[in-house]
Each structure stands twice: as structure tokens, then as C-alpha cells.
Design a protein around this motif. Structure first.
Motif, short mmCIF file in Angstrom:
data_model
loop_
_atom_site.label_atom_id
_atom_site.label_comp_id
_atom_site.label_asym_id
_atom_site.label_seq_id
_atom_site.Cartn_x
_atom_site.Cartn_y
_atom_site.Cartn_z
N SER A 77 -10.72 2.94 -0.51
CA SER A 77 -9.99 2.93 -1.77
C SER A 77 -8.83 3.92 -1.74
CB SER A 77 -10.94 3.26 -2.92
OG SER A 77 -10.24 3.29 -4.16
N ALA A 78 -9.05 5.11 -1.17
CA ALA A 78 -8.00 6.12 -1.11
C ALA A 78 -6.84 5.64 -0.24
CB ALA A 78 -8.56 7.44 -0.57
N PHE A 79 -7.14 5.05 0.90
CA PHE A 79 -6.08 4.59 1.78
C PHE A 79 -5.35 3.39 1.20
CE2 PHE A 79 -7.82 7.33 5.02
CZ PHE A 79 -6.72 7.62 5.81
N ARG A 80 -6.06 2.55 0.46
CA ARG A 80 -5.39 1.41 -0.18
C ARG A 80 -4.41 1.89 -1.23
NH1 ARG A 80 -8.99 -3.30 -2.75
NH2 ARG A 80 -9.54 -1.60 -4.17
N GLN A 81 -4.81 2.88 -2.03
CA GLN A 81 -3.91 3.43 -3.04
C GLN A 81 -2.72 4.13 -2.38
OE1 GLN A 81 -4.11 2.87 -6.25
NE2 GLN A 81 -6.03 1.74 -6.07
N LEU A 82 -2.98 4.85 -1.29
CA LEU A 82 -1.90 5.52 -0.57
C LEU A 82 -0.91 4.51 0.00
CD1 LEU A 82 -0.64 8.10 0.62
CD2 LEU A 82 -2.19 7.83 2.58
N GLY A 83 -1.44 3.45 0.61
CA GLY A 83 -0.55 2.43 1.15
C GLY A 83 0.26 1.73 0.08
N SER A 84 -0.37 1.48 -1.07
CA SER A 84 0.35 0.85 -2.17
C SER A 84 1.48 1.74 -2.67
CB SER A 84 -0.63 0.54 -3.31
OG SER A 84 0.05 -0.01 -4.41
N ALA A 85 1.20 3.03 -2.82
CA ALA A 85 2.23 3.95 -3.30
C ALA A 85 3.38 4.06 -2.30
CB ALA A 85 1.62 5.32 -3.55
N MET A 86 3.04 4.15 -1.02
CA MET A 86 4.09 4.26 0.00
C MET A 86 4.90 2.97 0.09
SD MET A 86 2.10 6.34 3.03
CE MET A 86 3.54 6.26 4.10
N GLY A 87 4.23 1.82 -0.05
CA GLY A 87 4.96 0.56 0.00
C GLY A 87 5.92 0.42 -1.16
N ILE A 88 5.46 0.79 -2.36
CA ILE A 88 6.34 0.72 -3.53
C ILE A 88 7.54 1.65 -3.36
CG2 ILE A 88 6.49 1.26 -6.00
CD1 ILE A 88 3.60 0.30 -6.24
N ALA A 89 7.28 2.86 -2.86
CA ALA A 89 8.38 3.81 -2.65
C ALA A 89 9.39 3.28 -1.63
CB ALA A 89 7.82 5.16 -2.19
N LEU A 90 8.88 2.69 -0.54
CA LEU A 90 9.77 2.16 0.48
C LEU A 90 10.62 1.01 -0.05
CD1 LEU A 90 10.75 1.85 3.43
CD2 LEU A 90 8.75 0.40 3.83
N LEU A 91 9.97 0.04 -0.70
CA LEU A 91 10.70 -1.13 -1.19
C LEU A 91 11.67 -0.76 -2.31
CD1 LEU A 91 7.88 -3.83 -1.14
CD2 LEU A 91 9.71 -3.47 0.51
N THR A 92 11.28 0.19 -3.16
CA THR A 92 12.20 0.63 -4.21
C THR A 92 13.43 1.30 -3.61
OG1 THR A 92 10.34 0.95 -5.72
CG2 THR A 92 12.41 2.05 -6.28
N THR A 93 13.21 2.13 -2.59
CA THR A 93 14.34 2.78 -1.92
C THR A 93 15.26 1.76 -1.28
OG1 THR A 93 12.99 4.74 -1.49
CG2 THR A 93 14.98 4.47 -0.16
N VAL A 94 14.66 0.77 -0.61
CA VAL A 94 15.47 -0.29 0.03
C VAL A 94 16.26 -1.05 -1.02
CG1 VAL A 94 15.32 -2.49 1.25
CG2 VAL A 94 13.98 -0.55 2.04
N PHE A 95 15.62 -1.38 -2.13
CA PHE A 95 16.31 -2.16 -3.16
C PHE A 95 17.50 -1.41 -3.74
CE2 PHE A 95 16.83 -2.99 -7.72
CZ PHE A 95 17.22 -4.32 -7.68
N PHE A 96 17.28 -0.16 -4.17
CA PHE A 96 18.38 0.57 -4.81
C PHE A 96 19.46 0.98 -3.82
CE2 PHE A 96 15.31 1.08 -8.27
CZ PHE A 96 16.13 0.82 -9.37
N THR A 97 19.07 1.25 -2.58
CA THR A 97 20.08 1.56 -1.56
C THR A 97 20.96 0.34 -1.30
OG1 THR A 97 18.63 3.19 -0.53
CG2 THR A 97 20.46 2.34 0.79
N THR A 98 20.32 -0.83 -1.18
CA THR A 98 21.09 -2.06 -0.96
C THR A 98 21.95 -2.38 -2.16
OG1 THR A 98 19.29 -2.90 0.43
CG2 THR A 98 20.90 -4.50 -0.37
N LEU A 99 21.40 -2.22 -3.36
CA LEU A 99 22.17 -2.48 -4.58
C LEU A 99 23.41 -1.60 -4.64
CD1 LEU A 99 22.63 -3.59 -7.45
CD2 LEU A 99 20.99 -1.88 -8.27
N GLY A 100 23.25 -0.32 -4.42
CA GLY A 100 24.40 0.58 -4.50
C GLY A 100 25.42 0.33 -3.41
N THR A 101 24.94 0.12 -2.19
CA THR A 101 25.88 -0.09 -1.07
C THR A 101 26.65 -1.39 -1.23
OG1 THR A 101 24.40 1.15 0.39
CG2 THR A 101 26.05 -0.25 1.43
N LYS A 102 25.93 -2.47 -1.51
CA LYS A 102 26.58 -3.78 -1.63
C LYS A 102 27.53 -3.83 -2.83
CE LYS A 102 24.55 -6.01 1.79
NZ LYS A 102 25.29 -6.67 2.89
#
Length: 198
Positions: A77-102
Motif C-alpha cells: 500500500s505504501a509503495f502504491r501510494q508513493l508511485g501514484s504521487a510520483m506519477g502525478i507529479a511527473l505527468l503534471t510537470t510534463v503537462f505544464f512544461t509542454t503547455l508553457g513551452t509550446k
């Protein structure tokens, strides 16, 4: 369905549907996309999440001794929550970086100065796209809104493909042997020998 489909088959079907749904987002997303193709791929993704999530605990606890099952469940359960948090952080960073750059690039190509491009890009990214509607309501800023919609689409497409790739990377880690059911894992009751007859 869980009573008829083996757990391993459900575990394989879940991530497969997730990959199809996430990659489908990248394929169907566009500034003028209608709602139903996006809803369809999200529907497939949701089914995949359901199939995969239900069987995760069975996979984790499959080879864990019964006296350690509580500890193993907590670690899972701990690793699943950690992976979920890291995945959200990664995808959010990718989205806003792409949005700003493009968006900044499109505004610069349209002839806006660097200062104007920076300001409008900040307005859109800081509002997470909420400023696109007001920008579209004014003829002077309508082209900025169109550029922002296209840039947001680019961010969604890239995020969908990245998420699909990460899920696909998990396929080699899936077990290749059938998962024991609760009945199979239980130790058989000892059979008492019948007393010898005289």
C-alpha cells in the motif's frame, strides 16, 4: 466475473486496457475533439484500472507467508501510494512544461514580443487553462486562446503517451505462473488414520 476469470488473466487484461486508454488519449486529443471519443478511451482506461487494482494485492501476497501478510500488505500500500504521487507529479510537470513551452513558441511565431509572450504564457499556465475562456471572448486575444488550446492539447497528448509507456514497462514484471487461490494456498487438513480393526 472474478469467479470465472483467473486472477492472472485479469491482471494482464487490466494494464493492457490502461495502455490502450492512455495511448488513445494521445491519438484522439485535439483542440476540436468531441467528447465521445475522449470518453470512450477514458472508459477503457477506467476498466483497466479496476481489473489491475483488484488483483494487485493477490500478486503481492501470493508467495508471502501468512504470518507476514499484514506487513507485506502495508508495504504494498505504501509503495502504491508513493508511485501514484510520483506519477502525478511527473505527468503534471510534463503537462505544464509542454503547455508553457509550446504556447510561448506559438505566440513568438505570431509576432508577439518576448515580454508579451511571457506575460500571456504565465496567465494561462498559472490559471491551469482557466484563462483561455476569457481570452477567447475578446477578438483581440482570441488567437492567444487558440494557441493556448493547441498547447494544452500537446501537453495532454505527450502526457498520455508517457503514461502509457510507463504502464507498458510494467508488463515484464507480471508473474508468469498462475496465482494461487485461497483454497489452493491453504494447507490440507491432516487425515487421521483409521484404527486398525481386530
Amino acid at each position: 466475473m472474478a469467479a470465472k476469470v483467473p486472477p492472472l488473466a485479469m491482471l494482464r487484461l487490466g494494464p493492457a486496457l490502461e495502455v490502450v486508454g492512455l495511448a488513445g488519449i494521445g491519438l484522439v486529443a485535439s483542440p476540436d475533439s468531441s467528447w465521445w471519443p475522449v470518453s470512450l478511451v477514458l472508459f477503457l482506461y477506467g476498466i483497466g484500472v479496476g481489473f489491475a487494482t483488484v488483483q494487485v494485492i493477490n500478486v503481492v501476497l501470493n508467495d508471502v507467508p501468512e504470518h507476514s501478510s499484514g506487513q507485506a500488505s502495508g508495504v504494498q500500500s505504501a509503495f502504491r501510494q508513493l508511485g501514484s504521487a510520483m506519477g502525478i507529479a511527473l505527468l503534471t510537470t510534463v503537462f505544464f512544461t509542454t503547455l508553457g513551452t509550446k504556447l510561448h513558441g506559438r505566440l513568438a511565431d505570431a509576432g508577439l514580443s518576448a515580454a508579451q509572450s511571457d506575460k500571456l504564457t504565465s496567465v494561462v499556465t498559472d490559471s491551469a487553462g482557466a484563462a483561455i475562456g476569457p481570452l477567447a471572448d475578446h477578438p483581440q486575444t482570441a488567437p492567444v486562446a487558440e494557441a493556448a488550446r493547441a498547447a494544452m492539447t500537446d501537453g495532454v497528448v505527450l502526457g498520455g503517451y508517457i503514461a502509457a509507456a510507463f504502464v507498458a514497462l510494467g508488463f515484464p514484471g507480471l508473474p508468469s505462473t498462475p496465482i494461487r487461490s485461497a483454497d489452493d494456498s491453504a494447507d490440507p487438513a491432516p487425515v487421521e488414520a483409521e484404527p486398525a480393526r481386530p
